[in-house]
Design an enzyme around this catalytic site. Structure first.
Site, short mmCIF file in Angstrom:
data_model
loop_
_atom_site.label_atom_id
_atom_site.label_comp_id
_atom_site.label_asym_id
_atom_site.label_seq_id
_atom_site.Cartn_x
_atom_site.Cartn_y
_atom_site.Cartn_z
N HIS A 358 0.80 -1.23 0.00
CA HIS A 358 0.00 0.00 0.00
C HIS A 358 0.83 1.28 0.00
CE1 HIS A 358 -3.98 -1.84 0.88
NE2 HIS A 358 -3.22 -2.78 1.39
N LYS A 546 -8.33 13.79 4.36
CA LYS A 546 -7.43 12.62 4.35
C LYS A 546 -6.41 12.85 5.46
CE LYS A 546 -6.49 13.74 -0.02
NZ LYS A 546 -6.83 12.46 -0.64
N ARG A 547 -5.61 11.84 5.80
CA ARG A 547 -4.61 12.03 6.84
C ARG A 547 -3.70 13.21 6.49
NH1 ARG A 547 -1.23 7.81 6.47
NH2 ARG A 547 -2.18 7.26 4.50
N LYS A 552 0.83 14.36 0.88
CA LYS A 552 -0.53 14.65 0.40
C LYS A 552 -0.73 16.14 0.12
CE LYS A 552 -2.45 10.66 2.87
NZ LYS A 552 -3.17 9.82 1.89
N THR A 654 -8.52 6.60 -1.90
CA THR A 654 -9.87 6.05 -2.05
C THR A 654 -10.92 7.14 -1.83
OG1 THR A 654 -9.58 5.21 0.20
CG2 THR A 654 -9.50 3.60 -1.58
N LYS A 658 -14.71 8.20 -3.65
CA LYS A 658 -15.95 8.53 -2.93
C LYS A 658 -16.48 9.89 -3.38
CE LYS A 658 -14.02 5.92 0.86
NZ LYS A 658 -13.08 6.00 1.98
C1 26W Z 1 3.90 1.00 10.15
C2 26W Z 1 3.08 2.16 10.02
C3 26W Z 1 2.19 2.17 8.85
C4 26W Z 1 0.83 2.10 9.06
C5 26W Z 1 -0.03 2.14 8.00
C6 26W Z 1 2.68 2.23 7.58
C7 26W Z 1 1.82 2.27 6.51
C8 26W Z 1 0.47 2.22 6.72
C9 26W Z 1 -0.49 2.24 5.56
C10 26W Z 1 0.12 1.57 4.38
C11 26W Z 1 -0.97 3.59 5.26
C12 26W Z 1 -2.16 3.63 4.36
O1 26W Z 1 -3.27 3.69 4.81
N1 26W Z 1 -1.94 3.64 3.05
C13 26W Z 1 -2.98 3.96 2.10
O2 26W Z 1 -3.62 2.77 1.68
C14 26W Z 1 -4.74 3.09 0.87
C15 26W Z 1 -5.46 1.80 0.55
O3 26W Z 1 -4.74 1.06 -0.37
C16 26W Z 1 -4.32 3.84 -0.38
O4 26W Z 1 -5.47 4.22 -1.08
C17 26W Z 1 -3.52 5.07 -0.01
O5 26W Z 1 -3.00 5.67 -1.18
C18 26W Z 1 -2.39 4.70 0.93
O6 26W Z 1 -1.73 5.86 1.39
#
Ligand code: 26W
Length: 811
Positions: A358, A546-547, A552, A654, A658
């Site tokens: 991701h 978004k976060r 971003k 995503t 939406k």
């Molecule tokens: C270890 C910490 C950590 C926690 C969460 C690292 C990475 C993450 C995720 C990968 C963050 C995340 O939510 N990524 C998002 O995933 C979505 C679903 O696929 C994508 O649409 C977003 O672009 C992506 O940033």
């Protein structure tokens, strides 16, 4: 009970009354709204449980393959509305509730958000559970039953602070404890290896055991037979009380040991795209995978017997690297507890797992210190070393002497265990989450693997639960859709394409604009009630939700707002389209830069308010504590959707889907799924700007020079000057330094390089809104019509067909 629609209002009323008297000992007249809410949830839960049992019978008799989706996050939001809608019980419940003098809306408001996720990844997992059920796929999600979900955001003087998110008091009613599924997970201790006549014997001793208790949550699909199960593990101290310690009077130590175990499922790590190698997080990850795999294996043995058949019966999905320890854990279970040889076990493992990546952000790629794993998970450490040894040996044979190339793919290197490499090596398929992202991972982080196993790599573009994000959150738009194209899109989102036929129908375009206005008024009311902010529904709503993250580029958005502010300060009478810029975002708690951005936006908003004349035309609103429920009112009210990440950085996004499905028009870079959005909707219906991913790469390789942008562009200079002078009495020199002189590199996400292009495109989109409402409506309609492909139903079908080889169960 395949057709729950046949449940009558009277039956519902009796169900609720029964729950009130049995669990709360109150009559309907005496019951509080909280008790009625809980009674209603219990009644829905019962319906779902019964439905799941029916489905389970079919699953058992057909002995089909199942998918198990492992994920550290499930960002569910509320469930009551979703389940009642999906079960088609809205009417029966509405009518039954009249007897209690309540409406369904009253009850929906009682439910806390289950915020067991940070952002996109967790919300995707939640959307997938809905689509899996609707597609009649036998599916189970696994995660952790965190006591506290993602923190509640409170902004004090522009600075984000975090408060605990106590979701269980209202959320727990959805969970059914399954004591029969409990198991134990072992940490620490030592491992001994002995060669015996029958082979290697591994003894594991001196460990600490934690009990994993299962809590099940049923998730319905729409008009289908299946119900998805989300199994959440809670950590519990095994020997509830050490009587010896207790009788020795060591009460505190006794409690501490209990806490040490139970802290594992206390809280979700508020980290996204930034990884920290904390021991507790490692424990959480292993706790999740060990409990889940024991559960899967027990299930399998119970149903089919031999574990050699596992790959035919089970597809196990690793959602990002967070559950990657599942790979050595399954090896351990197969070898140490079920007598498999290494080779046989490895064959099973690599034909069972699949992995989704991701993110390509370097700081998000998980690596663990090898000595931490050795200490906490000694047996897993041994297995990891062996996986690495064998893999590197194979590579040496194939690529003799290519030390660097081989090292880049190793699982263990320099005392670090790399979870992404482990995930690729242990899986039979690896996918990215948008077409662009899936290409990028092949070229960048996984290039070596791609050279060895090109067939392993594939793409599944993300999708959203369109029944939640369109049908439930925008019933007004659905009424129009139903009038124009019927309601077939509810189960088959691709049918939204029929809406295109109405692109020149003036009455439809007019209705569409009216609906948007209604949704904007609803959101304005909501924002006023929640935060006391006044928003003009006749202004254009420009939303970035978004976060909060550098990549971003909420900062780029803020820079453009500052430039508009400058224009209006120069000429307060300037005739511009009144605009409301709305932000919703949480920053990870330790991410100071993101917190500075929040402060900048909040203080900018305050500063503008000091000029009432300007404020009429330019309003900035920071919505506190953005979450799933807020998104459900914000997204349908949006005119302009901001998707402005630096190209190459956003894996998919995503929220972009939406917004599109609710008729917002996108201003965005060619990043993540924006690329596919622009392909399906056409260039004329989306506002693309900025550098492309390959241009970003090229600029980096030549050495990006931020000050050049500054020197060349007077508007940028003006913006920087204003930030320095400050807003609301505070200078933002840290941010200007970040843009101009930041180390190791200034403006790392190239806000300045894309500023000009963003600013002109912003002007274009706002001019269009001001000048041609009918054309705006037509573009909006085209976005809705083209959005069907972004339904999670489509994504899940692709996973099922191409990755899991999973068939829908027809009853
Ligand atoms: C270890 C910490 C950590 C926690 C969460 C690292 C990475 C993450 C995720 C990968 C963050 C995340 O939510 N990524 C998002 O995933 C979505 C679903 O696929 C994508 O649409 C977003 O672009 C992506 O940033």
């Amino acid at each position: 009970m395949s057709s729950t629609k046949s449940i009558t209002e009277k039956e519902v009323q009796t169900l609720i009354q029964g729950k009130l008297s049995r669990y709360f000992g109150v009559s309907p007249k005496e019951a509080s709204i909280d008790q009625i809410y809980k009674a209603v949830v219990m009644s829905v839960r019962d319906i779902l449980l019964e439905k799941r049992q029916q489905f389970h019978k079919v699953m058992k008799s057909k002995k089909g393959k199942r998918v198990y989706y492992l994920c550290m996050e499930f960002l569910l939001g509320r469930s009551l509305k979703n389940n009642i809608y999906n079960l088609g019980l809205g009417d029966a419940y509405s009518k039954a509730l009249k007897y209690f003098n309540l409406t369904l809306e009253d009850l929906y408001e009682q439910e806390p958000d289950a915020g067991l996720g940070n952002g996109g990844l967790g919300r995707l997992a939640a959307c997938f559970m809905d689509a899996l059920a609707t597609g009649n796929y036998p599916a189970m999600g696994y995660s952790i039953r965190y006591d506290y979900g993602l923190f509640k955001q409170k902004i004090v003087d522009g600075w984000q602070t975090e408060l605990p998110d106590i979701w269980l008091p209202g959320g727990e009613v959805w969970l059914t404890q399954r004591s029969d599924k409990s198991c134990t997970v072992k940490f620490d201790g030592w491992v001994k290896e002995d060669w015996t006549e029958t082979g290697l014997k591994v003894t594991y001793g001196g460990y600490k055991e934690v009990e994993a208790v299962a809590y099940d949550m049923m998730i319905s699909g729409k008009d289908c037979e299946a119900v998805s199960v989300l199994r959440l593990w809670r950590a519990r101290n095994i020997s509830h009380f050490d009587m010896k310690l207790f009788s020795q009077g060591d009460y505190l130590r006794c409690m501490q040991e209990e806490n040490e175990a139970e802290v594992i499922s206390k809280v979700l790590y508020p980290a996204d795209d930034h990884y920290e190698g904390k021991s507790l997080r490692l424990k959480q990850q292993y706790f999740l995978v060990s409990a889940s795999l024991q559960n899967i294996i027990n299930d399998h043995k119970h149903r089919y017997g031999p574990l050699s058949l596992l790959p035919q019966q089970a597809a196990i999905h690793i959602n990002d690297t967070h559950p990657a320890l599942a790979i050595p854990e399954l090896m351990r279970l197969l070898m140490d507890e079920n007598g498999f040889t290494w080779d046989d076990a490895w064959n099973i493992v690599t034909s069972t797992f699949a992995y989704t990546n991701h993110t390509v952000m370097a700081e998000a790629l998980e690596t663990w210190q090898e000595d931490l794993i050795a200490r906490r998970l000694p047996r897993i450490h041994m297995i990891l070393k062996e996986i690495n040894r064998r893999f590197c040996n194979d590579l040496w044979a194939r690529f003799p002497g290519q030390h660097q190339f081989i090292d880049s793919m190793a699982v263990i290197s320099n005392g670090q265990v790399r979870m992404a490499n482990l995930s690729v090596i242990g899986s039979h398929k690896v996918n990215g989450v948008s077409a662009l992202h899936s290409e990028i991972i092949k070229k960048s982080i996984f290039n070596g693997f791609y050279q060895i196993w090109p067939e392993k790599f594939t793409n599944v573009t993300n999708g959203i639960a369109h029944r939640r994000w369109l049908c439930q959150s925008n019933p007004e738009l659905c009424e129009l859709l139903n009038d124009c194209i019927g309601d077939g899109y509810v189960k088959d989102a691709q049918q939204l394409s029929q809406f295109k036929k109405f692109e020149d129908d003036q009455s439809v375009l007019k209705r569409l604009a009216e609906i948007k206005h209604t949704k904007k008024k609803q959101f304005a009311d909501y924002a006023y009630k929640k935060e006391g902010v006044v928003i003009d529904p006749d202004s254009v709503f420009d939303v970035q939700a978004k976060r909060m993250h550098e990549y971003k580029r909420q900062l780029l958005n803020a820079m453009n707002i500052i430039s508009l502010y400058a224009e209006l300060l120069d000429d307060p009478n300037k005739n511009i389209q009144p605009q409301t810029f709305i932000f919703g975002a949480k920053a990870a708690s330790g991410y100071l830069r993101a917190k500075q951005f929040i402060k900048l936006i909040c203080f900018l908003a305050e500063d503008i308010k000091k000029h009432p004349k300007i404020h009429e035309k330019l309003n900035v609103v920071y919505m506190e504590n953005y979450n799933v429920t807020m998104a459900e009112t914000m997204i349908p009210a949006t005119d302009v959707s901001e998707q402005i990440s630096l190209a190459g950085k956003e894996a998919s996004g995503t929220s972009n889907m939406k917004f599109m499905m609710n008729g917002a028009i996108t201003i965005g870079t060619l990043d993540g799924a924006n690329v596919e959005m622009s392909e399906v909707v056409g260039q004329d219906n989306i506002f693309i700007f900025g550098l492309r991913a390959e241009e970003v790469e090229e600029m980096w390789s030549k050495g990006y020079n931020a000050s050049l942008q500054y020197n060349q562009n007077p508007l940028i200079r003006r913006v920087i000057e204003m930030m320095l002078r400050g807003f609301n009495g505070e200078s933002f020199s840290e941010i200007t330094n970040y843009l101009l002189t930041g180390a190791p590199v200034a403006d790392p996400y190239m806000c300045m390089a894309d500023f000009e292009s963003y600013h002109t495109t912003q002007k274009k989109i706002k001019d269009l809104y001001a000048e041609d409402k009918m054309r705006w409506s037509k573009i909006s309609l085209n976005n809705i019509a083209a959005s069907g492909i972004f339904s999670a139903d489509r994504s899940i079908k692709e996973y099922a067909d191409n990755i899991w080889h999973l068939k829908a169960l027809k009853v």
